[in-house]
Design an enzyme around this catalytic site. Structure first.
Site, PDB file in Angstrom:
ATOM      1  N   LYS A   1       6.553  -2.078   1.869  1.00 19.07           N
ATOM      2  CA  LYS A   1       5.379  -1.489   2.526  1.00 19.07           C
ATOM      3  C   LYS A   1       4.172  -2.420   2.372  1.00 19.07           C
ATOM      4  CE  LYS A   1       3.272   3.062   3.064  1.00 19.07           C
ATOM      5  NZ  LYS A   1       3.325   3.048   4.526  1.00 19.07           N
TER       6      LYS A   1
ATOM      7  N   TYR B   1       0.832  -1.204   0.000  1.00 20.59           N
ATOM      8  CA  TYR B   1       0.000   0.000   0.000  1.00 20.59           C
ATOM      9  C   TYR B   1       0.864   1.252   0.000  1.00 20.59           C
ATOM     10  CZ  TYR B   1       0.935   0.860   4.974  1.00 20.59           C
ATOM     11  OH  TYR B   1       1.545   1.145   6.164  1.00 20.59           O
TER      12      TYR B   1
ATOM     13  N   LEU C   1      11.267   1.156   7.203  1.00 21.54           N
ATOM     14  CA  LEU C   1      10.742   1.557   5.899  1.00 21.54           C
ATOM     15  C   LEU C   1      11.414   2.885   5.526  1.00 21.54           C
ATOM     16  CD1 LEU C   1       8.408   1.024   3.747  1.00 21.54           C
ATOM     17  CD2 LEU C   1       7.198   2.842   4.951  1.00 21.54           C
TER      18      LEU C   1
ATOM     19  N   GLU D   1      12.025   2.189  14.277  1.00 29.58           N
ATOM     20  CA  GLU D   1      11.108   3.221  13.780  1.00 29.58           C
ATOM     21  C   GLU D   1       9.819   3.133  14.576  1.00 29.58           C
ATOM     22  OE1 GLU D   1       9.812   2.473   9.712  1.00 29.58           O
ATOM     23  OE2 GLU D   1       9.888   0.312  10.059  1.00 29.58           O
TER      24      GLU D   1
HETATM   25  N1  PMP Z   1       7.557   3.581   8.892  1.00 32.92           N
HETATM   26  C1  PMP Z   1       6.411   2.873   8.855  1.00 32.92           C
HETATM   27  C2  PMP Z   1       6.382   1.505   9.494  1.00 32.92           C
HETATM   28  C3  PMP Z   1       5.271   3.414   8.239  1.00 32.92           C
HETATM   29  O1  PMP Z   1       4.126   2.700   8.178  1.00 32.92           O
HETATM   30  C4  PMP Z   1       5.335   4.710   7.674  1.00 32.92           C
HETATM   31  C5  PMP Z   1       4.125   5.338   7.044  1.00 32.92           C
HETATM   32  N2  PMP Z   1       3.660   4.686   5.940  1.00 32.92           N
HETATM   33  C6  PMP Z   1       6.547   5.407   7.737  1.00 32.92           C
HETATM   34  C7  PMP Z   1       7.636   4.813   8.350  1.00 32.92           C
HETATM   35  C8  PMP Z   1       6.682   6.790   7.149  1.00 32.92           C
HETATM   36  O2  PMP Z   1       6.662   6.741   5.748  1.00 32.92           O
HETATM   37  P1  PMP Z   1       6.182   7.990   4.863  1.00 32.92           P
HETATM   38  O3  PMP Z   1       7.021   9.149   5.290  1.00 32.92           O
HETATM   39  O4  PMP Z   1       6.441   7.567   3.486  1.00 32.92           O
HETATM   40  O5  PMP Z   1       4.737   8.196   5.182  1.00 32.92           O
END
Ligand code: PMP
Length: 286
Positions: free
Chosen positions: A149, A33, A207, A182
């Site tokens: 993701k 996603y 991620l 994270e």
């Molecule tokens: N880490 C995880 C586990 C996430 O789910 C997200 C949000 N999708 C992020 C980091 C941040 O990613 P982004 O800045 O692309 O929203």
């Protein structure tokens, strides 16, 4: 006005939108996603989100449901049909529908595509950022491929619920060596006593957040010092500032970790600055 969702080629009333019981996303979390911010009617960082989507699909060997051009049209159509000026667009791709069997379905089984959009009150989020959020830490019990993701988010769901029950807004995962990886849906950052930005390398364990990537651009152009390295829970507790980043939160100051105040216990100047300057470096598409 009713909300509208896109499901496998059709725009349908959100309340009636459904996928097949043997969709592999439903049965195996066999899908990926993206979430993209919408600001003043523009998609923010669309190119980077779609690049990451392509990578996630490649890593899992799922055939893209459509090319980027038509996908962009669907995203815009869902945003327009829901009259979202400020909010989020969500897109999910799964390996499609097939009789339940762990191995991949027959070649040519079309991927499923779902797109939804909703409005978000960013003014409320800005107000929240003036106060900052509390974070708890939890052991990182996820699989190794968190760089993809995927919709397999059960550890993240449990971590976020634990945070909620503790009166916090986010949970930071901590790996076996005591280092923060994270957040359950955000990247984790600290600011050291001498003003350096620190966030974990995206080579493993996290991620690669799009917001994180844009913050690297910002840091470079505004001559901020940035260190891509792991930090422990203890280092974070003693940091001058801490914050999280994501498309939904942008830069959100963290003022407490596991009940201990960070810095002055209020949002610090670096987090405020990054939040204010973020959109100067993001890409807006029409
Ligand atoms: N880490 C995880 C586990 C996430 O789910 C997200 C949000 N999708 C992020 C980091 C941040 O990613 P982004 O800045 O692309 O929203």
């Amino acid at each position: 006005m009713s909300r509208i969702a896109y499901v496998n080629g059709q725009y349908v009333i959100h309340a009636d939108a459904s996928v097949h019981v043997e969709d592999r996303g439903y049965q195996f979390a066999d899908g990926v996603y993206e979430v993209c911010e919408i600001r003043d009617g523009h998609l923010v960082d669309e190119r980077r989100h779609l690049d990451r989507l392509d990578r996630s699909l490649r890593e899992l060997r799922i055939d893209p449901p459509m090319d980027r051009g038509p996908l962009g049209v669907v995203l815009r159509e869902v945003v327009a049909r829901n009259r979202v000026r400020n909010g989020l667009v969500y897109l999910q791709v799964t390996r499609g529908v097939a009789r339940r069997d762990h191995a991949f379905p027959a070649a040519g089984t079309p991927a499923s595509l779902v797109v939804t959009a909703r409005s978000v009150n960013f003014a409320a989020s800005d107000k929240g950022a003036e106060v900052g959020i509390k974070v708890i830490t939890v052991p990182d019990n996820r699989w190794e491929r968190v760089d993809i993701k995927t919709v397999g988010l059960l550890p993240n769901v449990l971590a976020k619920q634990a945070a909620k029950e503790a009166g916090a807004k986010e949970a930071w995962f901590v790996d076996a060596s005591g280092h923060v990886t994270e957040g359950s849906s955000t990247n984790a950052w600290i600011v050291t006593a001498d003003g350096k930005l620190v966030t974990r390398s995206a080579e493993s364990g996290i991620l690669r957040g799009i917001t994180r990537t844009v913050l690297f651009d910002l840091a470079e152009k505004e001559q901020l010092r940035i260190e891509e390295r792991a930090f422990t829970r203890e280092e974070a507790m003693g940091a001058r500032e801490a914050f999280i980043s994501s498309a939904t939160n942008l830069v959100m100051p963290v003022v407490m970790i596991d009940g201990q105040a960070i810095g002055e216990g209020t949002p610090g100047p670096m987090s405020r600055r990054l939040r204010e300057r973020y959109h100067a470096y993001a890409e807006f598409s029409v």
